[in-house]
Design a protein around this motif. Structure first.
Motif, PDB file in Angstrom:
ATOM      1  N   SER A   1       7.294 -28.301  38.480  1.00 44.50           N
ATOM      2  CA  SER A   1       7.719 -28.300  39.919  1.00 44.50           C
ATOM      3  C   SER A   1       8.002 -29.431  40.318  1.00 44.50           C
ATOM      4  O   SER A   1       8.643 -29.913  41.415  1.00 44.50           O
ATOM      5  CB  SER A   1       6.512 -27.879  40.489  1.00 44.50           C
ATOM      6  N   ASP A   2       7.366 -30.673  39.849  1.00 45.64           N
ATOM      7  CA  ASP A   2       7.599 -32.041  40.221  1.00 45.64           C
ATOM      8  C   ASP A   2       9.296 -32.304  39.927  1.00 45.64           C
ATOM      9  O   ASP A   2       9.697 -33.388  40.553  1.00 45.64           O
ATOM     10  CB  ASP A   2       7.016 -33.252  39.228  1.00 45.64           C
ATOM     11  N   TYR A   3       9.902 -31.660  39.181  1.00 40.44           N
ATOM     12  CA  TYR A   3      11.334 -31.808  38.833  1.00 40.44           C
ATOM     13  C   TYR A   3      12.206 -30.574  39.350  1.00 40.44           C
ATOM     14  O   TYR A   3      13.439 -30.940  38.927  1.00 40.44           O
ATOM     15  CB  TYR A   3      11.555 -31.936  37.373  1.00 40.44           C
ATOM     16  N   GLY A   4      11.673 -29.528  40.170  1.00 39.95           N
ATOM     17  CA  GLY A   4      12.611 -28.828  40.766  1.00 39.95           C
ATOM     18  C   GLY A   4      12.370 -27.568  40.026  1.00 39.95           C
ATOM     19  O   GLY A   4      13.176 -26.646  40.361  1.00 39.95           O
ATOM     20  N   PHE A   5      11.682 -27.511  38.775  1.00 37.87           N
ATOM     21  CA  PHE A   5      11.719 -25.880  37.885  1.00 37.87           C
ATOM     22  C   PHE A   5      10.489 -25.301  38.429  1.00 37.87           C
ATOM     23  O   PHE A   5       9.362 -25.691  38.236  1.00 37.87           O
ATOM     24  CB  PHE A   5      11.961 -26.216  36.795  1.00 37.87           C
ATOM     25  N   HIS A   6      10.663 -24.123  38.919  1.00 45.12           N
ATOM     26  CA  HIS A   6       9.491 -23.338  39.511  1.00 45.12           C
ATOM     27  C   HIS A   6       9.245 -22.126  38.826  1.00 45.12           C
ATOM     28  O   HIS A   6       8.125 -21.270  38.978  1.00 45.12           O
ATOM     29  CB  HIS A   6       9.312 -23.064  41.008  1.00 45.12           C
ATOM     30  N   THR A   7      10.242 -21.506  38.294  1.00 45.47           N
ATOM     31  CA  THR A   7      10.274 -20.040  37.806  1.00 45.47           C
ATOM     32  C   THR A   7      10.515 -19.833  36.495  1.00 45.47           C
ATOM     33  O   THR A   7      11.442 -20.682  35.651  1.00 45.47           O
ATOM     34  CB  THR A   7      11.038 -19.132  38.529  1.00 45.47           C
ATOM     35  N   SER A   8      10.167 -18.779  35.809  1.00 43.93           N
ATOM     36  CA  SER A   8      10.727 -18.221  34.685  1.00 43.93           C
ATOM     37  C   SER A   8      10.587 -19.267  33.340  1.00 43.93           C
ATOM     38  O   SER A   8       9.455 -19.922  33.438  1.00 43.93           O
ATOM     39  CB  SER A   8      11.807 -17.644  34.576  1.00 43.93           C
ATOM     40  N   VAL A   9      11.228 -19.060  32.555  1.00 39.56           N
ATOM     41  CA  VAL A   9      11.156 -19.692  31.193  1.00 39.56           C
ATOM     42  C   VAL A   9      11.396 -21.269  31.279  1.00 39.56           C
ATOM     43  O   VAL A   9      12.678 -21.695  31.954  1.00 39.56           O
ATOM     44  CB  VAL A   9      12.124 -19.223  30.194  1.00 39.56           C
ATOM     45  N   MET A  10      10.657 -22.360  30.813  1.00 44.33           N
ATOM     46  CA  MET A  10      10.777 -23.750  31.090  1.00 44.33           C
ATOM     47  C   MET A  10      10.987 -24.298  29.488  1.00 44.33           C
ATOM     48  O   MET A  10      10.166 -23.868  28.651  1.00 44.33           O
ATOM     49  CB  MET A  10       9.836 -24.352  31.766  1.00 44.33           C
ATOM     50  N   VAL A  11      11.768 -25.312  29.108  1.00 48.02           N
ATOM     51  CA  VAL A  11      11.850 -25.684  27.972  1.00 48.02           C
ATOM     52  C   VAL A  11      11.636 -27.570  28.059  1.00 48.02           C
ATOM     53  O   VAL A  11      12.341 -27.775  28.825  1.00 48.02           O
ATOM     54  CB  VAL A  11      12.992 -25.612  27.198  1.00 48.02           C
ATOM     55  N   PHE A  12      10.683 -27.836  27.411  1.00 50.42           N
ATOM     56  CA  PHE A  12      10.252 -29.300  27.417  1.00 50.42           C
ATOM     57  C   PHE A  12      10.822 -29.815  25.701  1.00 50.42           C
ATOM     58  O   PHE A  12      10.480 -29.030  24.749  1.00 50.42           O
ATOM     59  CB  PHE A  12       8.927 -29.528  27.387  1.00 50.42           C
ATOM     60  N   ILE A  13      11.441 -31.221  26.077  1.00 48.43           N
ATOM     61  CA  ILE A  13      11.556 -31.724  24.450  1.00 48.43           C
ATOM     62  C   ILE A  13      11.071 -33.129  24.381  1.00 48.43           C
ATOM     63  O   ILE A  13      11.319 -33.779  25.583  1.00 48.43           O
ATOM     64  CB  ILE A  13      13.127 -31.793  24.214  1.00 48.43           C
ATOM     65  N   GLY A  14      10.441 -33.423  23.473  1.00 45.14           N
ATOM     66  CA  GLY A  14       9.589 -34.664  23.415  1.00 45.14           C
ATOM     67  C   GLY A  14      10.157 -35.262  22.120  1.00 45.14           C
ATOM     68  O   GLY A  14      10.336 -34.616  20.989  1.00 45.14           O
ATOM     69  N   LYS A  15      10.614 -36.621  22.214  1.00 44.61           N
ATOM     70  CA  LYS A  15      10.821 -37.442  21.226  1.00 44.61           C
ATOM     71  C   LYS A  15       9.989 -38.665  21.013  1.00 44.61           C
ATOM     72  O   LYS A  15       9.540 -39.281  21.886  1.00 44.61           O
ATOM     73  CB  LYS A  15      12.456 -38.075  21.610  1.00 44.61           C
ATOM     74  N   PHE A  16       9.502 -38.937  19.654  1.00 44.77           N
ATOM     75  CA  PHE A  16       8.828 -40.049  19.203  1.00 44.77           C
ATOM     76  C   PHE A  16       9.094 -40.463  17.835  1.00 44.77           C
ATOM     77  O   PHE A  16       9.609 -40.025  17.155  1.00 44.77           O
ATOM     78  CB  PHE A  16       7.375 -39.569  19.691  1.00 44.77           C
ATOM     79  N   THR A  17       8.574 -41.771  17.633  1.00 50.34           N
ATOM     80  CA  THR A  17       8.767 -42.401  16.366  1.00 50.34           C
ATOM     81  C   THR A  17       7.369 -42.289  15.828  1.00 50.34           C
ATOM     82  O   THR A  17       6.476 -43.079  16.465  1.00 50.34           O
ATOM     83  CB  THR A  17       9.316 -43.983  16.714  1.00 50.34           C
ATOM     84  N   ALA A  18       7.359 -41.810  14.625  1.00 48.14           N
ATOM     85  CA  ALA A  18       5.901 -41.786  13.770  1.00 48.14           C
ATOM     86  C   ALA A  18       5.369 -43.161  13.350  1.00 48.14           C
ATOM     87  O   ALA A  18       6.364 -43.707  12.864  1.00 48.14           O
ATOM     88  CB  ALA A  18       6.091 -40.659  12.722  1.00 48.14           C
ATOM     89  N   THR A  19       4.240 -43.117  13.196  1.00 44.84           N
ATOM     90  CA  THR A  19       3.455 -44.393  12.888  1.00 44.84           C
ATOM     91  C   THR A  19       3.262 -44.095  11.353  1.00 44.84           C
ATOM     92  O   THR A  19       2.874 -45.189  10.582  1.00 44.84           O
ATOM     93  CB  THR A  19       2.164 -44.812  13.395  1.00 44.84           C
ATOM     94  N   GLY A  20       3.167 -42.965  10.932  1.00 42.39           N
ATOM     95  CA  GLY A  20       3.176 -42.347   9.589  1.00 42.39           C
ATOM     96  C   GLY A  20       1.726 -41.814   9.344  1.00 42.39           C
ATOM     97  O   GLY A  20       1.558 -41.502   8.205  1.00 42.39           O
ATOM     98  N   VAL A  21       0.899 -41.812  10.338  1.00 40.27           N
ATOM     99  CA  VAL A  21      -0.420 -41.228   9.925  1.00 40.27           C
ATOM    100  C   VAL A  21      -0.676 -39.633  10.953  1.00 40.27           C
ATOM    101  O   VAL A  21      -1.881 -39.303  11.056  1.00 40.27           O
ATOM    102  CB  VAL A  21      -1.527 -42.150  10.246  1.00 40.27           C
ATOM    103  N   GLU A  22       0.468 -39.636  11.634  1.00 44.91           N
ATOM    104  CA  GLU A  22       0.340 -38.239  12.239  1.00 44.91           C
ATOM    105  C   GLU A  22      -0.053 -36.881  11.557  1.00 44.91           C
ATOM    106  O   GLU A  22       0.875 -36.853  10.667  1.00 44.91           O
ATOM    107  CB  GLU A  22       1.674 -38.434  13.391  1.00 44.91           C
ATOM    108  N   GLU A  23      -0.961 -36.119  11.789  1.00 41.79           N
ATOM    109  CA  GLU A  23      -1.229 -34.989  11.209  1.00 41.79           C
ATOM    110  C   GLU A  23      -1.287 -33.668  12.282  1.00 41.79           C
ATOM    111  O   GLU A  23      -0.800 -32.724  11.702  1.00 41.79           O
ATOM    112  CB  GLU A  23      -2.479 -35.128  10.736  1.00 41.79           C
ATOM    113  N   SER A  24      -1.349 -33.902  13.645  1.00 45.31           N
ATOM    114  CA  SER A  24      -1.265 -32.832  14.361  1.00 45.31           C
ATOM    115  C   SER A  24      -1.140 -33.029  15.738  1.00 45.31           C
ATOM    116  O   SER A  24      -1.031 -34.232  16.281  1.00 45.31           O
ATOM    117  CB  SER A  24      -2.675 -32.202  14.234  1.00 45.31           C
TER     118      SER A  24
END
Length: 389
Positions: free
Chosen positions: A88-111
């Motif tokens: 809602s901080d970005y104007g989306f209040h209803t039904s299905v919402m999709v979030f996409i996150g980008k990151f660069t791994a350090t090599g030890v991420e497991e979960s």
């Protein structure tokens, strides 16, 4: 003066009793059988993958950046993420919402550990680099859910990765008492990347979308609650007369062979008696596990199946055309392994009545939308995408 008794436009013979009441001994009856409806399994169906965002090559350049450092609401929740991921901080209040996150791994991420909130009976489904990690299928008693998902393969140091989070949002809370419960946020409340040694200090840059335009929604006739953030909805393919040249011939009754979401649409014709009240509905059997459905009739969303037992969705007169062409669209969201949808079109018992001719609600048909998001931008496109373009 001769008196006449006219019912539903027809003269009926009657007798008058000593009490002054009128008795009709013979009246027209409807056929015992219900009207013949369209056989959906014999129609031409068109479809498209409506969760194209799970691809790490999907173009997110037009999406809303989740870069607000401080959330607008702190009601019953503390912001734990570097930037607000409250939709809602970005104007989306209803039904299905999709979030996409980008990151660069350090090599030890497991979960990935993630806390989402979408209201009672909500669900979420999560992918990393196009691989499904898992889903929360929903619970009538759960407004939020914390889950940890183990990555399927080791991440190399300095490698780039994409997280896709889909939330089937049930809408904001009702304010039953004066406690401002409608301010409870929807979206991602917290996330952490973890290794065997604990939490990793690694940032994820997020973007998000919901219905196209958010608060400045496009379809002013059908209103702000009609659409969500699925690819097909943002492009308006659920509206009448969609561009079937952008879709592929797909048959919904073949089912989905794994997690994901597919949009289907078809055209059908009804020819029901004008002087009969024929209550029409869609039944979505509630014995299909880990599955959600969204039903659109002539562009109007009149069905959203989640957990059940509510599985019968009535289509009002004025929305569905009883004497002409109609468009039916479905979005099927599979949260588990495989799903075979079994939505059925039915009529309740018809009633002979003096009903006046029903005027269809004037509502827009499909036309190209400005600002709709395009598909993947690399050569690694699915055959369906090549067919679409």
């Amino acid at each position: 003066m001769k008196r006449e008794l006219i019912v539903n436009g027809k003269k009926l013979a009657f007798e008058k009793t000593e009490a002054g009441t009128l008795v009709v001994k013979k009246i027209e009856k409807l056929p015992d059988s219900r009207p013949e409806l369209a056989d959906f399994k014999s129609l031409d169906w068109y479809g498209i993958d409506t969760l194209r965002e799970v691809s790490q090559y999907y173009n997110i350049s037009g999406w809303t950046a989740a870069d607000l450092e401080h959330a607008y609401t702190r009601h019953r929740v503390i912001q734990k993420t570097p930037t607000s991921l409250f939709a809602s901080d970005y104007g989306f209040h209803t039904s299905v919402m999709v979030f996409i996150g980008k990151f660069t791994a350090t090599g030890v991420e497991e979960s990935l550990a993630i806390l989402t909130q979408g209201g009672s009976a909500f669900a979420h489904s999560i992918w990393v680099d196009g691989t499904h990690l898992g889903a929360f299928v929903g619970s009538a008693s759960s407004r939020s859910q914390y889950t940890s998902y183990k990555f399927k393969s080791k991440m190399a140091e300095e490698s780039s990765h994409t997280i896709t989070v889909v939330i089937d949002n049930m809408g904001l809370e009702s304010n039953w008492v004066a406690r401002n419960t409608m301010k409870e946020p929807r979206g991602i409340l917290d996330w952490e990347l973890k290794s065997s040694d604990g939490v990793i200090k690694n940032n994820i840059t997020w973007v998000l979308t919901g219905n196209l335009g958010g608060e400045d929604y496009l379809d002013k006739t059908r209103g702000p609650l009609n659409e969500g953030g699925f690819f097909a909805e943002r492009h308006g393919y659920h509206l009448p007369s969609p561009p079937i040249n952008r879709l592929a011939r797909q048959y919904p009754f073949d089912g989905l062979d794994g997690p994901g979401a597919v949009f289907y649409t078809t055209k059908f014709v009804l020819d029901l008696p004008a002087n009969h009240d024929n209550p029409l509905r869609f039944d979505d059997p509630d014995d299909v596990p880990a599955y959600r459905a969204f039903i659109f009739v002539n562009g109007w969303q009149f069905g959203h199946y989640q957990l059940g037992p509510h599985s019968r969705f009535i289509i009002p007169d004025g929305i569905i055309n009883h004497q002409g062409k109609n468009w039916l669209s479905h979005v099927f969201l599979a949260l588990g392994k495989s799903v075979t949808p079994n939505v059925k079109f039915k009529s309740s018992i018809p009633v002979l009545s003096g009903i006046s001719p029903i005027q269809l609600v004037e509502s827009p048909v499909w036309e190209p939308r400005d600002g709709d998001f395009q598909g993947p931008r690399s050569s690694m496109l699915s055959p369906l995408y090549h067919y679409m373009t």
